[in-house]
Structures are given as structure tokens and as C-alpha cells.
Design a protein around this motif. Structure first.
Motif, PDB file in Angstrom:
ATOM      1  N   MET B 386      14.584  -3.934 -20.264  1.00 19.97           N
ATOM      2  CA  MET B 386      15.224  -3.317 -21.426  1.00 19.97           C
ATOM      3  C   MET B 386      14.133  -3.227 -22.498  1.00 19.97           C
ATOM      4  SD  MET B 386      17.999  -1.957 -22.233  1.00 19.97           S
ATOM      5  CE  MET B 386      17.401  -0.915 -23.586  1.00 19.97           C
ATOM      6  N   LEU B 387      13.528  -2.044 -22.620  1.00 23.44           N
ATOM      7  CA  LEU B 387      12.361  -1.883 -23.480  1.00 23.44           C
ATOM      8  C   LEU B 387      12.725  -1.195 -24.789  1.00 23.44           C
ATOM      9  CD1 LEU B 387      10.047  -0.644 -20.593  1.00 23.44           C
ATOM     10  CD2 LEU B 387      10.190  -2.958 -21.519  1.00 23.44           C
ATOM     11  N   SER B 388      11.925  -1.426 -25.814  1.00 25.95           N
ATOM     12  CA  SER B 388      12.190  -0.748 -27.082  1.00 25.95           C
ATOM     13  C   SER B 388      10.928  -0.036 -27.557  1.00 25.95           C
ATOM     14  CB  SER B 388      12.671  -1.757 -28.124  1.00 25.95           C
ATOM     15  OG  SER B 388      11.739  -2.800 -28.246  1.00 25.95           O
ATOM     16  N   GLY B 389      11.082   0.801 -28.560  1.00 26.72           N
ATOM     17  CA  GLY B 389       9.941   1.535 -29.097  1.00 26.72           C
ATOM     18  C   GLY B 389      10.029   3.006 -28.781  1.00 26.72           C
ATOM     19  N   SER B 390       8.919   3.699 -29.001  1.00 29.87           N
ATOM     20  CA  SER B 390       8.869   5.143 -28.785  1.00 29.87           C
ATOM     21  C   SER B 390       8.862   5.463 -27.294  1.00 29.87           C
ATOM     22  CB  SER B 390       7.590   5.692 -29.412  1.00 29.87           C
ATOM     23  OG  SER B 390       6.471   5.151 -28.728  1.00 29.87           O
ATOM     24  N   ARG B 391       9.042   6.732 -26.976  1.00 30.16           N
ATOM     25  CA  ARG B 391       8.954   7.206 -25.591  1.00 30.16           C
ATOM     26  C   ARG B 391       7.648   6.744 -24.942  1.00 30.16           C
ATOM     27  NH1 ARG B 391      11.004  11.369 -22.436  1.00 30.16           N
ATOM     28  NH2 ARG B 391       9.519  12.355 -21.021  1.00 30.16           N
ATOM     29  N   GLU B 392       6.564   6.926 -25.683  1.00 29.94           N
ATOM     30  CA  GLU B 392       5.238   6.564 -25.188  1.00 29.94           C
ATOM     31  C   GLU B 392       5.166   5.061 -24.876  1.00 29.94           C
ATOM     32  OE1 GLU B 392       2.221   7.491 -28.031  1.00 29.94           O
ATOM     33  OE2 GLU B 392       0.638   6.650 -26.755  1.00 29.94           O
TER      34      GLU B 392
END
Lengths: 412, 412
Positions: B386-392
Motif C-alpha cells: 500500500m504505497l503513497s505519493g505521486s504516480r512516479e
């Protein structure tokens, strides 16, 4: 006119391991809202040095932007430095603490006790939310100066500049506006473009037209300064039109548009699809295409056929063709592109085969030799490139050249 | 111990168009001869600002290195600033003038009159030869401080640092050497690692252990200072061993090694091969693997199955499975990994499916949900991220997590 000063904080900036790209980004963004940066101070994780630099910055500019030193460890001292400068104490913000706890929870971890300190901000200052990291920013005012503390992690810093710093500064109003627009070109060298533009690139001209180069992409920065934003924008637009007229199909986009974005937009507009078949670029073209959100509308998928076996088994490139011309050849590039289009059922396919180096080159086929193929319903076009530079540069140039071929094909 | 301060001069550093990589280079070089840089000041082409920055730098350090502002145009003011600081005048050095004339002659041009100013240096200072450019450097001494002025052009600056600055500082007999080594970790957060290391990260300790983070990769910098180089290296090595012992399998490499490099090296050592099947990362894993020269020894190729159709047609993932669990599911990740290994005939396969955003998320399957699969001869392991941040950031974190899973599998 308001001026700004930047304080970049962190030992890593002084031991030669990290280049301060944050400062570059902030300079550019602040200039775009009419606030020039007049000085940048980089200091280590030392509380007295940080406070001293903040004081100097506050003497230089009306706005001070500090980055770094907001992490959870003992060498993260920006919070304390701000408190010392403001002659106040740090207080725990329960709402911030909740936000940090929440972030850890989403990642499936429980918050380490040490992260608690990140929820502390100087009394009287405002917190700036950080939706993608655990370090909130700080906005403080003292003696007619506005001070921001932002995280050193580039993505978090950028998000706060865009969502908090720039809107805040725009609201403050400014007596001069600077508008920066860019035109992005591909397919000619810097000096060839400078020659075409002639007097437009004269020093001291307003708008100023500057030129930067990155892996074959030439960016022309048009920097227009005027009494108000609208006037600056009109001046910049007028120059952009002139640049487009002079440079023609060399121009692929504007501002920060990437080549893959420009190609993707055109594919979407024409309701066409593309597939990829990559050897030496090893997935880079597919990666560039899928960097763009919404690329599933036009990108069906691709193959990374790094070995000859994969070229034969996955794409049905004939072993005889590879034996006769070599895997790095016009014929194999064309066969890969044609097969990829057919198997994927797409409107176009891009294929690349080449020698990215540093090893693997021969006298006949040196490092940097790359063949690109683009197949369509009508034909399959190929191009032979002879590129120089590092493995990374050769791969990126090859990928951009291939995308550029597709772009020109889409222009018709 | 001698300390240094850097003054970087030029408007381009403040308008967001040039990043100050010169400072990074100088920091690293000076540290290697035992002279730490304690501050960096960047200022524009303004004589009073330059003089002020030089004074501040001379207060911070025993050695001051200024770069930029030595060109032939009116906005090149470092010579005058040095003269002002030294309270002396500029005098024309005939020998330097001859050298500049000679350089133009070699290029087949005659020297423009405006370049004459480059042969001027402050009275009492020494010139530093510039074999590859028209701007000589300056070496001056005042009040126990040593001041260098170097050109801003990176190649010319580097040549002077290597040929003049470093030999000069070595002759001064630096009493101390600094060695920097790095340990690279993945799989835990910054604060969790700091907690494990405890006293090792204490401020003021020698070696100093610093921590930086980039997309989940934690780099621990071990900075050892000693009387001689060998002793510093032994101290750094001892700490590296300790870090490795404490952090165990979290450590994937040293110095500037990338995750893909570490995995590639281990695959090559074990003579194993890998294939990839990527959805949301769109070729990024294959790109990272093939960034490494020689990856053809262990990377057979991969698929970018961005659409469901491609997953079904290329990899034979069953449409029923996709209908039942969704394309972003543990089951589909496992099916992709298993199929990729089987079809490619490799020892391992990595598969990734997820939602990189910013669009496409739902309540059940939000942006940042990624499933990773790694198949081997024995099994197929999956992981839910389950990751967060921008698409990149989501794409990069997903790719690194997948490579890290393979790394741990290879450790056995």
C-alpha cells in the motif's frame, strides 16, 4: 518587489553526496510568481549554523525558504532552529500527530515513538500539511519576514511549494510579474537552433530567450517580465508563436511536456494505439509512455526482447534474418516493429535494437549504433542512429528518437 | 582542522536554470584531503553581494573557494570582488595575457579586446593557469585565510581543483583524512533503522553515521576521519561491518550500488535468469534491470501487459481469474509471474499489477495498491503493498519492492 532567500539544510549537501536541486526548483518556481531569489545558503545539521543562516537569509530577502532537517532523527534540527529564531518553544500539534499516525497505518506499520517530534511546531507558527510524507512544513512570520520550512525530500518539498508556498505568495501580490514559458524541441542541435533564432536570443532582451539541453531535448525558456501578469503572458505568448513559426516540426511541446506526453496526447486525439518491442532500451520506451497517467487509453503493451531467443520466440523474428544481418540491423528493427503491431493488434508499433554499451561493440557495429523501426498500417519506417555518451544517454536518446519518429508520423 | 567555505557566483544559479553541481564536486574533493566544507553561499552577479559572501565565507572557513564570475563580460565581477576584499587593485599580468592570446590563436581566432580583462588579477595574488579556457584562476591570502577563485565552467573548475587546489592543500599538510563509505538498505523506514542503530548515529561520533532516503532506499553514510587515509578506511570498514551485522538482510549493497545492480550481481553469481511481467510499472522493472551493463547474462526479457487483453493473450492469464478477483489482485500477480517464468523459460519471474494513479482508484482498491509476485522453481510468492505519493513514486517503490523480493529469495 519582494525578494527571497533560500537556506538548504543537511550534512549530505556539504559532504559531496547530494547536489542541491531543491534550490534550483524553488528559484524557478518563485521567479514565476515574481519573487526573485537573491541568495542560497547551504549549511550542515548544526543548530547554531542553521539559525545564523536563517538570520542572514532574513536580512537578504522578505521571504525565507528553508528545506531539510524536518525528519524524525536527532540530526533534524530545523524545527528547533525556527523556534530559536522566533524566540519561542516547540509545541505538539495533536492534529499533525494524528496525520502522521494515519500515514504509518496506511503503510501497515505502527508509528515509531521517534516520529512524534515531527508533529511539533514553534508556538504561533502554522503547519503545512504533507499528504505524502511524515514531515509537515512550517509557515512562520517574524519582523515583517515570512519564513517557510519545507522537507528536504524533493517530492514532498515540491508538493508544498505548489500547494502552499506559491498560492501564499500570489495572494501577497507583487509589483512585477515574471512569466516563464518553455518550448521543447527535438531533432536539431543547440547551435543550429540558436542560429535559426538569431536576434531572439540576444542578452538583455525582454522576453529573454534562454536555451538548455538535456539528452537531445532542447528547451527554449521564454522569460517575460512586465508590470502585470497578463501583460507578461501576452509577451511570452507572442515569442512562443514566433519560435514555433521559425522552428516548425522541431517543436514537440511546451513547458514541461515530455516527448512521451506529446506523443500520447496525439495518439489519444486520433484514437490510435501503440505497442512496443524493445531490445537495447530494455523497457525504457514502455516506461516513458506509461509515465503518463491515462496511457492505458493508447498503450496496449509491449515486449522486452533482450535476447535473440526472445526476439524469435516472442515476436517470430526469423533466426535466418538475425543470422544474416545481425540482431542490430535495419532488417531486425523492421521485423520487430511489424510483428509487434500485428500480434498486439495496435495501429502503430515502435521497435528498437542497438548496442548501448559500454561493452558489446565491434568495428562494424560500434557502441551507440541503434536501429529504430516504426510500423503503421501503411508501412514500416526505419532509422539508423549513431549515438554517443554513456549507456544511459544512448538508451534515452534512442527511446526519444523512436518516440519522435512516431510523433512525426502522427503529424502526417 | 582546516575547514572550507564555498561561494558560488552567477545569476544563472538563482533563476532556476542551473543547479550548482560545482559545489557538490568541490565538497567531495576537499573532504578527500581532510578539509570539510561547512557552508556554501550562492549569490548573483552583484559586486557588493559577492564581497559580502566572500567575507562570510572567510569567517566560516580557513579556505574559501569561489567559482564563477571570471569570464570576459561586464557581469563577471569576481576579480573586482577579490581586489575589493583584499583592499588592492587589479593589475594586468602580461604572461597571462599572452596565454589567453595563444589560446585564441590555437582556435584560429584573434583575441577580442574584451578578453583582456581576464588577464588582470589583484596585486599580490597569484594566477592559476587554465590550460583549457580563457579564465585564469586566482590564489590569494589574507588574514590567515586562503582564497581561491575558479572558473564556473565545470571542466575548467575541475581541472584547477585537481591540478592546483588539492596539491596546494595537501602541501599545507592537512593533519586529517576523511573517508566516506555508504551502506544501502531497503525494507524498513528511516526511523526504524535509526532505532536499530541507536548510539552509532550519535552526533559528533567519529565515524559519523548519517542517513538519507530516496524512494524507500535508505543510504547510511559512514564518514570516518583520522590522521591518515588507511586508518580512516579501517575505521569506516569497521562501522560498515557493524551496520551490516545489525541490519542484516535490510542491507542490499554498498556505496552507489542500485537495487537492480545488487540483484543482477547475485543472479549472475548463481547463474540464474529472470523475466518480467509488468502492468502498472509499464516496463520500469525491465528498464532498471537493463540499466546495468551486462544484464543480458541474466535477463531474458519481459512483457508489458498493460491492458487486460494483453495479460490474457500474451501471458495466458485466465479471463475468469481477472473477472473474479480483478486485474489488481494477488491471484493475477501470481498468475502473471508463473506464466512469465514458464513462457520465458527463466529461473525466476517478477510480476507487478497495481494502481499507480492519480486516477483509477476505488474504495476497495485505492491508488497505491500494488501486488507483486515472484515465481521460482519451488513456489510463487506474492506481496501486497500500500504505497503513497505521486504516480512516479508509487511506480518506483513498487519496482524496487519487487526487485527486493527477488533479492531476498536469492539469499535463500
Amino acid at each position: 518587489m519582494a525578494k527571497a532567500s533560500i537556506v538548504s539544510i543537511g550534512n549530505e549537501l556539504l559532504n559531496g553526496h547530494t547536489t542541491d536541486t531543491n534550490a534550483t526548483y524553488i528559484c524557478r518556481q518563485l521567479l514565476s510568481v515574481g519573487v526573485p531569489v537573491v541568495s542560497v545558503y547551504a549549511v550542515g545539521d548544526d543548530i547554531s549554523k542553521i539559525v545564523e543562516a536563517l538570520k542572514r537569509a532574513a536580512a537578504d530577502g522578505d521571504i525565507v525558504i528553508a528545506t531539510g532537517g524536518l525528519g524524525p532523527t536527532d540530526d533534524d534540527l530545523t524545527r528547533q532552529a525556527f523556534a530559536e529564531l522566533l524566540k519561542t518553544e516547540l509545541i505538539l500539534d495533536e492534529r499533525l500527530l494524528e496525520g502522521i499516525r494515519e500515514l504509518f497505518k496506511r503503510r501497515g506499520w505502527s508509528m515509531p515513538e521517534r516520529n512524534r517530534v515531527q508533529a511539533c511546531i514553534p508556538k504561533g507558527a502554522e503547519a503545512i500539511e504533507n499528504p505524502i510524507g511524515t514531515a509537515p512544513g512550517i509557515l512562520a512570520k517574524t519582523k515583517g519576514r515570512i519564513l517557510f520550512a519545507l522537507p528536504g525530500v524533493p517530492a514532498e518539498m515540491k508538493m508544498m511549494v505548489e500547494n502552499s508556498v506559491l498560492p501564499y505568495l500570489r495572494k501577497q501580490g507583487s509589483s512585477e510579474w515574471t512569466v516563464i514559458k518553455k518550448v521543447r524541441c527535438f531533432g536539431a542541435g543547440e547551435s543550429a537552433i540558436a542560429e535559426k533564432l538569431g536576434d531572439l536570443m540576444r542578452r538583455g532582451r525582454n522576453p529573454l530567450v534562454n536555451c538548455t539541453v538535456d539528452t537531445g531535448v532542447i528547451s527554449l525558456h521564454v522569460i517575460a517580465t512586465a508590470k502585470d501578469k497578463q501583460q507578461a503572458e501576452v509577451m511570452a505568448e507572442r515569442d512562443i508563436e514566433q519560435l514555433r513559426a521559425i522552428l516548425g516540426e522541431l517543436v514537440y511541446g511546451e513547458d514541461d511536456q515530455t516527448m512521451a506526453e506529446a506523443v500520447g496526447r496525439e495518439l489519444a486525439r486520433q484514437r490510435k494505439t501503440v505497442a512496443t518491442a524493445e531490445s537495447c532500451t530494455g523497457g525504457l520506451v514502455a516506461k516513458l509512455i506509461t509515465d503518463i497517467a491515462g496511457s492505458s487509453d493508447y498503450f496496449v503493451g509491449g515486449w522486452v526482447t533482450y535476447s535473440n531467443k526472445a526476439k524469435v520466440e516472442r515476436l517470430g523474428v526469423s533466426q535466418e534474418l538475425i543470422d544474416k544481418y545481425g540482431a542490430v540491423s535495419e532488417q531486425v528493427a523492421a521485423a520487430m516493429a511489424t510483428a509487434a503491431k500485428r500480434i498486439a493488434g495496435s495501429d502503430f508499433a515502435i521497435a528498437i535494437t542497438g548496442i548501448a554499451g559500454p561493452g558489446g561493440g565491434t568495428e562494424q557495429k560500434p557502441v551507440g549504433l541503434v536501429y529504430v523501426g516504426v510500423s503503421s498500417d501503411n508501412d514500416c519506417q526505419t532509422e539508423r542512429l549513431m549515438l554517443s555518451g554513456s549507456r544511459e544517454m544512448i538508451r534515452m536518446r534512442a527511446a526519444l528518437s523512436a518516440l519522435n519518429m512516431l510523433r512525426l508520423k502522427l503529424r502526417g
